[in-house]
Structures are given as structure tokens and as C-alpha cells.
Scaffold this motif. Structure first.
Motif, PDB file in Angstrom:
ATOM      1  N   ILE A   1       0.848  -3.741  -5.353  1.00 63.86           N
ATOM      2  CA  ILE A   1      -0.317  -4.465  -4.845  1.00 63.86           C
ATOM      3  C   ILE A   1       0.121  -5.763  -4.171  1.00 63.86           C
ATOM      4  CG2 ILE A   1      -2.367  -5.767  -5.551  1.00 63.86           C
ATOM      5  CD1 ILE A   1      -2.814  -3.607  -7.714  1.00 63.86           C
ATOM      6  N   PHE A   2       0.983  -6.512  -4.813  1.00 65.50           N
ATOM      7  CA  PHE A   2       1.442  -7.785  -4.241  1.00 65.50           C
ATOM      8  C   PHE A   2       2.259  -7.559  -2.976  1.00 65.50           C
ATOM      9  CE2 PHE A   2       0.005  -9.857  -8.039  1.00 65.50           C
ATOM     10  CZ  PHE A   2      -0.112 -11.194  -7.708  1.00 65.50           C
ATOM     11  N   ILE A   3       3.113  -6.556  -2.979  1.00 66.35           N
ATOM     12  CA  ILE A   3       3.938  -6.295  -1.789  1.00 66.35           C
ATOM     13  C   ILE A   3       3.060  -5.941  -0.597  1.00 66.35           C
ATOM     14  CG2 ILE A   3       5.584  -4.671  -0.767  1.00 66.35           C
ATOM     15  CD1 ILE A   3       7.041  -4.616  -3.433  1.00 66.35           C
ATOM     16  N   VAL A   4       2.084  -5.067  -0.817  1.00 69.14           N
ATOM     17  CA  VAL A   4       1.222  -4.641   0.281  1.00 69.14           C
ATOM     18  C   VAL A   4       0.446  -5.822   0.849  1.00 69.14           C
ATOM     19  CG1 VAL A   4      -0.804  -3.263   0.869  1.00 69.14           C
ATOM     20  CG2 VAL A   4       1.031  -2.248  -0.468  1.00 69.14           C
ATOM     21  N   LEU A   5      -0.164  -6.645  -0.018  1.00 69.44           N
ATOM     22  CA  LEU A   5      -0.932  -7.786   0.489  1.00 69.44           C
ATOM     23  C   LEU A   5      -0.032  -8.843   1.113  1.00 69.44           C
ATOM     24  CD1 LEU A   5      -4.011  -8.250   0.522  1.00 69.44           C
ATOM     25  CD2 LEU A   5      -3.270  -6.388  -0.960  1.00 69.44           C
ATOM     26  N   PHE A   6       1.193  -8.966   0.625  1.00 73.59           N
ATOM     27  CA  PHE A   6       2.152  -9.878   1.250  1.00 73.59           C
ATOM     28  C   PHE A   6       2.463  -9.417   2.675  1.00 73.59           C
ATOM     29  CE2 PHE A   6       6.634 -11.230   1.975  1.00 73.59           C
ATOM     30  CZ  PHE A   6       6.411 -12.603   1.974  1.00 73.59           C
ATOM     31  N   LEU A   7       2.650  -8.112   2.854  1.00 77.59           N
ATOM     32  CA  LEU A   7       2.911  -7.567   4.184  1.00 77.59           C
ATOM     33  C   LEU A   7       1.699  -7.751   5.097  1.00 77.59           C
ATOM     34  CD1 LEU A   7       4.826  -4.279   3.268  1.00 77.59           C
ATOM     35  CD2 LEU A   7       5.795  -6.421   4.142  1.00 77.59           C
ATOM     36  N   VAL A   8       0.492  -7.609   4.540  1.00 77.65           N
ATOM     37  CA  VAL A   8      -0.712  -7.860   5.328  1.00 77.65           C
ATOM     38  C   VAL A   8      -0.731  -9.307   5.805  1.00 77.65           C
ATOM     39  CG1 VAL A   8      -3.232  -8.036   5.234  1.00 77.65           C
ATOM     40  CG2 VAL A   8      -2.090  -6.041   4.252  1.00 77.65           C
ATOM     41  N   SER A   9      -0.413 -10.246   4.908  1.00 75.64           N
ATOM     42  CA  SER A   9      -0.451 -11.666   5.265  1.00 75.64           C
ATOM     43  C   SER A   9       0.607 -12.027   6.303  1.00 75.64           C
ATOM     44  CB  SER A   9      -0.267 -12.532   4.014  1.00 75.64           C
ATOM     45  OG  SER A   9       1.033 -12.401   3.484  1.00 75.64           O
ATOM     46  N   LEU A  10       1.687 -11.259   6.344  1.00 79.48           N
ATOM     47  CA  LEU A  10       2.724 -11.464   7.361  1.00 79.48           C
ATOM     48  C   LEU A  10       2.401 -10.750   8.672  1.00 79.48           C
ATOM     49  CD1 LEU A  10       6.022 -11.083   5.269  1.00 79.48           C
ATOM     50  CD2 LEU A  10       5.004 -13.201   6.131  1.00 79.48           C
ATOM     51  N   ARG A  11       1.273 -10.036   8.698  1.00 81.92           N
ATOM     52  CA  ARG A  11       0.814  -9.287   9.879  1.00 81.92           C
ATOM     53  C   ARG A  11       1.710  -8.092  10.202  1.00 81.92           C
ATOM     54  NH1 ARG A  11      -2.679 -13.189  12.882  1.00 81.92           N
ATOM     55  NH2 ARG A  11      -2.539 -15.161  11.750  1.00 81.92           N
ATOM     56  N   VAL A  12       2.466  -7.654   9.228  1.00 80.31           N
ATOM     57  CA  VAL A  12       3.361  -6.515   9.436  1.00 80.31           C
ATOM     58  C   VAL A  12       2.578  -5.214   9.546  1.00 80.31           C
ATOM     59  CG1 VAL A  12       5.226  -5.154   8.388  1.00 80.31           C
ATOM     60  CG2 VAL A  12       5.301  -7.659   8.319  1.00 80.31           C
ATOM     61  N   THR A  13       1.444  -5.147   8.866  1.00 80.82           N
ATOM     62  CA  THR A  13       0.694  -3.890   8.757  1.00 80.82           C
ATOM     63  C   THR A  13      -0.340  -3.701   9.862  1.00 80.82           C
ATOM     64  OG1 THR A  13      -0.916  -4.969   7.297  1.00 80.82           O
ATOM     65  CG2 THR A  13       0.968  -3.890   6.243  1.00 80.82           C
ATOM     66  N   ARG A  14      -0.440  -4.631  10.799  1.00 85.38           N
ATOM     67  CA  ARG A  14      -1.500  -4.554  11.811  1.00 85.38           C
ATOM     68  C   ARG A  14      -1.481  -3.233  12.574  1.00 85.38           C
ATOM     69  NH1 ARG A  14      -4.153  -9.389  13.049  1.00 85.38           N
ATOM     70  NH2 ARG A  14      -5.514  -8.031  14.266  1.00 85.38           N
ATOM     71  N   ARG A  15      -0.295  -2.724  12.865  1.00 84.69           N
ATOM     72  CA  ARG A  15      -0.183  -1.493  13.661  1.00 84.69           C
ATOM     73  C   ARG A  15      -0.696  -0.265  12.897  1.00 84.69           C
ATOM     74  NH1 ARG A  15       5.149  -2.666  12.122  1.00 84.69           N
ATOM     75  NH2 ARG A  15       5.442  -3.828  14.048  1.00 84.69           N
ATOM     76  N   LEU A  16      -0.834  -0.402  11.566  1.00 91.93           N
ATOM     77  CA  LEU A  16      -1.298   0.726  10.760  1.00 91.93           C
ATOM     78  C   LEU A  16      -2.819   0.820  10.708  1.00 91.93           C
ATOM     79  CD1 LEU A  16       1.154   0.379   7.733  1.00 91.93           C
ATOM     80  CD2 LEU A  16       1.398   1.838   9.752  1.00 91.93           C
ATOM     81  N   GLY A  17      -3.508  -0.257  11.062  1.00 95.58           N
ATOM     82  CA  GLY A  17      -4.960  -0.275  10.978  1.00 95.58           C
ATOM     83  C   GLY A  17      -5.612   0.631  12.014  1.00 95.58           C
ATOM     84  N   ARG A  18      -6.713   1.249  11.638  1.00 93.67           N
ATOM     85  CA  ARG A  18      -7.485   2.102  12.529  1.00 93.67           C
ATOM     86  C   ARG A  18      -8.961   1.696  12.430  1.00 93.67           C
ATOM     87  NH1 ARG A  18      -3.060   2.748  13.655  1.00 93.67           N
ATOM     88  NH2 ARG A  18      -1.842   4.656  13.949  1.00 93.67           N
ATOM     89  N   PRO A  19      -9.665   1.671  13.563  1.00 94.90           N
ATOM     90  CA  PRO A  19     -11.078   1.251  13.508  1.00 94.90           C
ATOM     91  C   PRO A  19     -11.935   2.039  12.527  1.00 94.90           C
ATOM     92  CG  PRO A  19     -10.301   1.276  15.778  1.00 94.90           C
ATOM     93  CD  PRO A  19      -9.187   1.869  14.940  1.00 94.90           C
ATOM     94  N   TRP A  20     -11.623   3.338  12.339  1.00 93.48           N
ATOM     95  CA  TRP A  20     -12.463   4.122  11.432  1.00 93.48           C
ATOM     96  C   TRP A  20     -12.291   3.701   9.984  1.00 93.48           C
ATOM     97  CZ3 TRP A  20     -10.392   7.061   7.508  1.00 93.48           C
ATOM     98  CH2 TRP A  20      -9.050   7.429   7.617  1.00 93.48           C
ATOM     99  N   PHE A  21     -11.231   2.940   9.666  1.00 97.87           N
ATOM    100  CA  PHE A  21     -11.087   2.408   8.306  1.00 97.87           C
ATOM    101  C   PHE A  21     -12.291   1.535   7.946  1.00 97.87           C
ATOM    102  CE2 PHE A  21      -6.116   2.424   8.304  1.00 97.87           C
ATOM    103  CZ  PHE A  21      -6.138   3.808   8.281  1.00 97.87           C
ATOM    104  N   ALA A  22     -12.884   0.884   8.959  1.00 99.78           N
ATOM    105  CA  ALA A  22     -14.026   0.009   8.696  1.00 99.78           C
ATOM    106  C   ALA A  22     -15.216   0.780   8.158  1.00 99.78           C
ATOM    107  CB  ALA A  22     -14.416  -0.732   9.975  1.00 99.78           C
TER     108      ALA A  22
END
Length: 369
Positions: A279-300
Motif C-alpha cells: 500500500i505504501f509503495i503504490v501510493l509513494f509511486l503515485v505521489s512521484l507521478r510514476v503511475t500516471r501512464r497507467l491511469g485510464r479514464p474509465w477508472f473514474a
């Protein structure tokens, strides 16, 4: 349970099938939130419902994994620290307060009403509901006079409201990086003071209403990760996150022991630690903007189901399991229940949240100003 802002990167309000993608939105947080909500629902249906005597049918194979689903709440709190502070930044305190009311109450009022009606009419006395209890639950402040929740999952809302109160005070003072850092260090210090057990019991109880030492490390770490997201990594933020992570592991092992005792089984601490690390690793990567490319609009769209799904699934699901468990194959029933609850959650979002949110905002904003 995380209830995010109507205009933050974790927003839900206003999300629909035909909305254009928002480049500023952290779609990956939507995916994390719905995953956490489903994990909590599976925990209740596959493990705790049977182990706690709420339903009569068990899932022996699945319960070995599902027993760790309660850690979805831990993820909710960490995400909440991140997203709620982000949504409050540069916002007037009145606007922040209105956003919280608009986000929390419409779906909650519907969920409480449905749960109360099902409990009163179909639970065969297992979940008694009084009129006073129902009315008190509608306020979300029923814990203050010690009036029981109508549904077991509502306890997290009281934790969220107390966190929102802290962010409201910050918004009133004026949110800046240095002020938030100072608050986080002070909150950590108070957390460890309460954990030390040196305060008299009455003082400890009153102080913990604000500090929330059982889960404060998640809110603190989430806020620190929000600062990291906005301003970049620093030694202070890294220290706050690492200390919070250490306390999350310590309290997580302790809480796993309590869960195991409650359900007369063992919750393997090594798995709990591994999940908290993830959980901490994933949110840390989110805060570093590393995961932006994984996001998809339908996730919303999936993320929009999170809050109503969390609110509606537990006691209503238990009652349906008890009524149909003898006539429907258990795994068919489980699949049908998760599907049904997701559909009900979507209906609440479309029919209640989306039309009521702008109306309530228009009504409340003048008073907030």
C-alpha cells in the motif's frame, strides 16, 4: 472509508460514462479505491460474515485470502490523507466544508435508509433498528452520544469526519507547506504519546477523539505524500512517511491479533506486513507521478461506485445471504451479490449523488460564504 473531493484528482462527483478525460486527474487512485472497496466487501462476505455468525454459509477455500480484505480500509485512510489535503489546497474553509457535506451525505442518507428498512423488515431481528438510532445515524455524529451504527462499516465515517475537521482548521488558518509539515510532526508526537499509555484513561479517551492513534499514521503519511506530490521529495517528508510506515506496521500487527481473536482464527502477521508495504509503495509511486501512464479514464466510472458500494454492502448483503443461502449455490450467490451491490452503488451514484450534489452546493454555498 475515503470520500474524496468534487474537484480533486481523486474526485467522483460528476463522473459519468460520457465525460471527457481530465488530464489533471489521478485515475489510478480511482482504481485503487474500487479495489479497496471490493476487498472489504469480499472480506465481509467470504470471511467475517461466516466467522462472526452473521451468515450461515462459509467459503473455506476463499476465506484464507479474504481474511486480509479488511486492509482495504487502511488503503482508504492513506488515500484520504493524500486526496483530501490536495482538494483543500487554495480553498476557502467554507468551500471545503460544503464540498465535504455534498460529497458525504446524499449517498449516505440513501444507504442508511435502505439498510434500516432491510434490517427492520427482513433480518428477523438480527439487526434491530430504532427510530432514534436511524435519525441519529443520518447525522453521522451518532458516535458522540454513543448511539450504535446501523451498519458495521459506518465506523470509518466517524474517523473520516474527525480528519476533515483537522483539514478544515488548516484551511481556516491557511494551508502552506510549512504549516502542514508542522502539523504532521505534532500529530505524530501526539500519536506516540497516546500509544505510550502514560495519560490517564479519561484524558486518553478525549485526546484520542482528535488524534485517532489507531489509524493516524495513514492520514499523516497520506498528507505527507500529498506534499511530496505538490513540492517534490525532501528529507522531512521522507522521515514523516517512514515513521508513519513503521507505526502502520506496528499497529497493523497488533490489530491483526485483535481480528484473529475476534474470529477465533489466525491472521498471519507476515501477510499483513506485506500488504501494508505494498500500500505504501503504490501510493509513494503515485505521489512521484510514476503511475500516471497507467491511469485510464474509465477508472473514474469504477471509482464512482466506491463510496455507495462501501456504504450499502454489509448488513444488506448479510440479510440476502441468509435468505438465499439455502437455495442458491454459494459461489453463484457470492458473484451475484457483488454484482448486485455494484449495480445498486451505480444507481445511487447516478440517481442520487449526481443530481443532488450541484443542488446542495448551490443551497449551501451562500451560507458558507
Amino acid at each position: 472509508m475515503v470520500a474524496e473531493s468534487d474537484r480533486s484528482p481523486g474526485l467522483v462527483s460528476g463522473v459519468g460514462w460520457n465525460r471527457a478525460p481530465n488530464r489533471d486527474r489521478l485515475y489510478e487512485i480511482d482504481a485503487l479505491r474500487i479495489a479497496a472497496a471490493v476487498s472489504v466487501a469480499i472480506y465481509h462476505y467470504v470471511f467475517s460474515g461466516y466467522a462472526g455468525g452473521a451468515i450461515r454459509i462459509g467459503f473455506p477455500a476463499g476465506s484464507e485470502i479474504a481474511r486480509f480484505g479488511y486492509l482495504g480500509v487502511d488503503m482508504f485512510f492513506l488515500i484520504s490523507g493524500f486526496v483530501v489535503l490536495l482538494s483543500a489546497w487554495n480553498r476557502r474553509p467554507g468551500a471545503f466544508l460544503v464540498s465535504r457535506i455534498v460529497r458525504l451525505y446524499p449517498a449516505f442518507w440513501v444507504a442508511v435508509t435502505i439498510t434500516a428498512l432491510v434490517s427492520a423488515t427482513l433480518s428477523m431481528g438480527r439487526y434491530p433498528v430504532t427510530l432514534v438510532q436511524y435519525l441519529a445515524n443520518l447525522t453521522m455524529f451518532n458516535s458522540l452520544p454513543d448511539i450504535p451504527n446501523i451498519d458495521v462499516v459506518y465506523w470509518t465515517l466517524w474517523a473520516e469526519i474527525r480528519f476533515y475537521a483537522l483539514v478544515f482548521v488548516l484551511a481556516w488558518i491557511g494551508i502552506t507547506r510549512s504549516r502542514v509539515v508542522g502539523v504532521l510532526w505534532g500529530w505524530l508526537a501526539l500519536t506516540f504519546l497516546l500509544q505510550s499509555g502514560v495519560l490517564p484513561a479519561p484524558v486518553h479517551s478525549v485526546a484520542d477523539l482528535v488524534v485517532q492513534s489507531q489509524f493516524s499514521h495513514y492520514f499523516i503519511a497520506g498528507m505527507a505524500l500529498c506534499l511530496l506530490y505538490r513540492f517534490g521529495l525532501s528529507a522531512q517528508l521522507a522521515a514523516i512517511v517512514l515513521i508513519s510506515f513503521g507505526n502502520a506496521v506496528y499497529r497493523g500487527i497488533e490489530f491483526a491479533g485483535k481480528v484473529g481473536t475476534r474470529y477465533r482464527t489466525e491472521i498471519e502477521s507476515s501477510v499483513v506486513v506485506a500488504v501494508i508495504v505494498a500500500i505504501f509503495i503504490v501510493l509513494f509511486l503515485v505521489s512521484l507521478r510514476v503511475t500516471r501512464r497507467l491511469g485510464r479514464p474509465w477508472f473514474a466510472v469504477a471509482g464512482a461506485l466506491t463510496y455507495p458500494l462501501y456504504l450499502i454492502h454489509a448488513h444488506v448483503g448479510f440479510v440476502i445471504f441468509d435468505r438465499l443461502g439455502d437455495v442458491v449455490q454459494r459461489y453463484v450467490l457470492l458473484t451475484g451479490m457483488v454484482t448486485l451491490m455494484c449495480l445498486v452503488a451505480y444507481a445511487i451514484h447516478i440517481l442520487v449523488e449526481r443530481p443532488l450534489a450541484p443542488l446542495m452546493k448551490r443551497l449551501l454555498t451562500p451560507a458558507a460564504r
